[in-house]
Design an enzyme around this catalytic site. Structure first.
Site, short mmCIF file in Angstrom:
data_model
loop_
_atom_site.label_atom_id
_atom_site.label_comp_id
_atom_site.label_asym_id
_atom_site.label_seq_id
_atom_site.Cartn_x
_atom_site.Cartn_y
_atom_site.Cartn_z
N HIS A 8 1.35 5.02 6.84
CA HIS A 8 0.73 6.45 5.70
C HIS A 8 1.05 7.75 5.21
O HIS A 8 1.40 7.63 6.45
CB HIS A 8 -0.58 5.19 4.87
CG HIS A 8 -1.07 4.26 4.18
ND1 HIS A 8 -1.08 3.19 5.65
CD2 HIS A 8 -0.43 2.95 4.01
CE1 HIS A 8 -1.54 1.96 4.62
NE2 HIS A 8 -0.60 1.88 3.91
N ASP A 38 -3.57 5.82 11.52
CA ASP A 38 -2.24 5.43 11.17
C ASP A 38 -1.30 6.54 10.57
O ASP A 38 -1.13 7.78 10.29
CB ASP A 38 -3.24 5.74 9.74
CG ASP A 38 -2.36 5.14 8.20
OD1 ASP A 38 -0.98 4.87 8.95
OD2 ASP A 38 -2.50 5.38 7.02
N SER A 51 0.93 -1.24 0.11
CA SER A 51 -0.04 0.39 -0.23
C SER A 51 0.61 1.33 0.14
O SER A 51 0.80 2.05 -0.23
CB SER A 51 -1.41 -0.52 1.31
OG SER A 51 -0.13 -0.03 2.48
#
Ligand SMILES: *[C@@H]1O[C@H](CO)[C@@H](O)[C@H](O)[C@H]1NC(C)=O
Ligand SMILES: *[C@@H]1O[C@H](CO)[C@@H](O)[C@H](O)[C@H]1NC(C)=O
Ligand SMILES: *[C@@H]1O[C@H](CO)[C@@H](O)[C@H](O)[C@H]1NC(C)=O
Length: 373
Positions: free
Chosen positions: A354, A351, A129
């Site tokens: 990311h 998160d 990702s």
């Protein structure tokens, strides 16, 4: 030719072209001072060539009012996970930082120039990702340069392709968590450190940008395999850095055996760091990246390098085909403020792996662009 020699040659050519341009009286601009998007249509102005002649990965972040490079609300594809402003991130200064290498200026990203230079070509990101993050960033940046250009979008489980049809440029994402295979066997799901079946889908691409690391550390429920196969041995588990080394070596052998450097440029996107422990950046009170609004000042990260970086350098160093390391770890470590944290759509929890878009991956792509000039 070894990878170092290859890139030195590219560098020499770049320097020569700058020299020739200045002899012609069409000297390149100093990019640090131009904050408009360049045009790139006039042949004498090889914007960016001046940026190639230095270590682009040593430097610091400077506040720049002209950033970000695009308005994320206009981007044609943006996962909620990266769309921090839409999902309520209250601060904006994280959008305003420009990477300043110590010894030069990064060329300003010029999407139109990239589309023209790479007309008819395919650029593919292969990885987890974090690759999605960089792929969507590049699509946003290109779209911002040519907002009216026609695009098509095709997608299935493994491959997503955006094509800027007027230029014939395809920007692709091939999803692969480990680069090497996970195979269903009688005993369960087996991570095969010695096999790359998906490689067939990467052939015939002009620019390949690989990445893998984060999944190598996953254990328990978020580990997508039951056993790991290392040659003749089938193991329940093994040291993750050792496994990463073996898997990446399999990838390196695949590149050495399958890539023709005259037709395909290969990049490895270096280790993308996480910010889940404040003490790493000298803040005992920070539990993670939440609430961080400023980069780390200066050019050094208190937490030091990530161990997986050592694996990447040693595996890439032993390859026979040229692979360029996008060595983005340090510049990204300095960006404790650039993660989605709580503002990541439906993504559960905090998160700190990311990155928001617009944001840090735009700089990774600026460097990629500089290397593609
Ligand atoms: C780009 O430069 C060309 C030639 O220098 C010029 O004709 C064109 O109008 C410029 N386009 C933009 C958008 O500035
Ligand atoms: C995804 O699309 C590509 C290109 O059209 C194709 O080669 C591949 O087999 C497809 N994969 C799946 C899982 O459907
Ligand atoms: C960052 O470091 C520079 C040079 O060491 C210093 O001049 C500046 O004041 C620092 N900025 C902040 C916000 O600490």
């Amino acid at each position: 030719m070894g990878s170092r020699a290859q890139w030195s040659f590219v560098l020499l050519c770049a320097l020569l072209s700058v020299l020739i341009a200045s002899l012609n009286g069409t000297a390149t601009e100093s990019f640090g001072h131009t904050h408009h998007l360049g045009n790139g249509t006039s042949p004498g102005r090889r914007e960016g060539a001046s940026g190639i002649s230095c270590n682009m990965f040593r430097g610091s972040w400077v506040y720049d009012q002209s950033y970000p490079l695009y308005d994320s609300s206009t981007c044609p594809i943006l996962d909620p996970e990266f769309d921090c402003q839409r999902y309520g991130r209250p601060d904006k200064s994280y959008l305003k930082y420009r990477w300043k290498p110590d010894a030069c200026e990064l060329p300003r990203f010029n999407g139109l120039d990239l589309l023209r230079r790479w007309k008819g070509k395919k650029i593919m990101f292969v990885g987890d990702s974090i690759s999605i993050n960089q792929w969507q960033s590049l699509v946003c940046m290109l779209h911002a340069a040519v907002p009216d250009a026609k695009t098509t979008y095709k997608k299935n489980d493994t491959l997503s392709t955006i094509t800027f049809t007027d230029y014939g440029v395809s920007v692709m994402l091939y999803h692969s968590t480990y680069l090497v295979d996970i195979v269903e066997e009688r005993i369960g799901r087996v991570l095969r450190l010695d096999s790359i079946q998906s490689g067939a889908a990467w052939l015939g691409v002009d620019v390949l940008v690989f990445n893998t690391w984060h999944w190598w550390t996953h254990k328990g429920k978020s580990q997508p395999w039951d056993y790991v196969r290392d040659g003749d041995q089938v193991l329940k588990d093994m040291d993750r850095l050792v496994a990463f080394n073996k898997g990446l070596t399999t990838w390196a052998k695949w590149v050495d055996a399958n890539i023709n450097p005259a037709a395909t440029k290969v990049f490895f996107q270096g280790i993308s760091p996480t910010h889940s422990k404040g003490p790493e950046w000298g803040d005992k009170n920070a539990k993670n990246c939440y609430g961080q609004t400023q980069p780390v000042n200066g050019s050094t990260y208190p937490g030091g390098p990530v161990p997986a970086q050592g694996v990447v350098t040693s595996v890439l160093g032993a390859m026979s085909k040229p692979v360029y390391l996008l060595d983005i770890t340090l510049l990204s470590q300095l960006r404790r403020d650039a993660h989605p944290s709580a503002y990541s759509g439906d993504h559960p929890g905090m998160d700190c792996s990311h990155w928001c878009l617009a944001g840090l991956p735009d700089t990774w792509n600026q460097i990629l662009y500089a290397k593609l000039l």
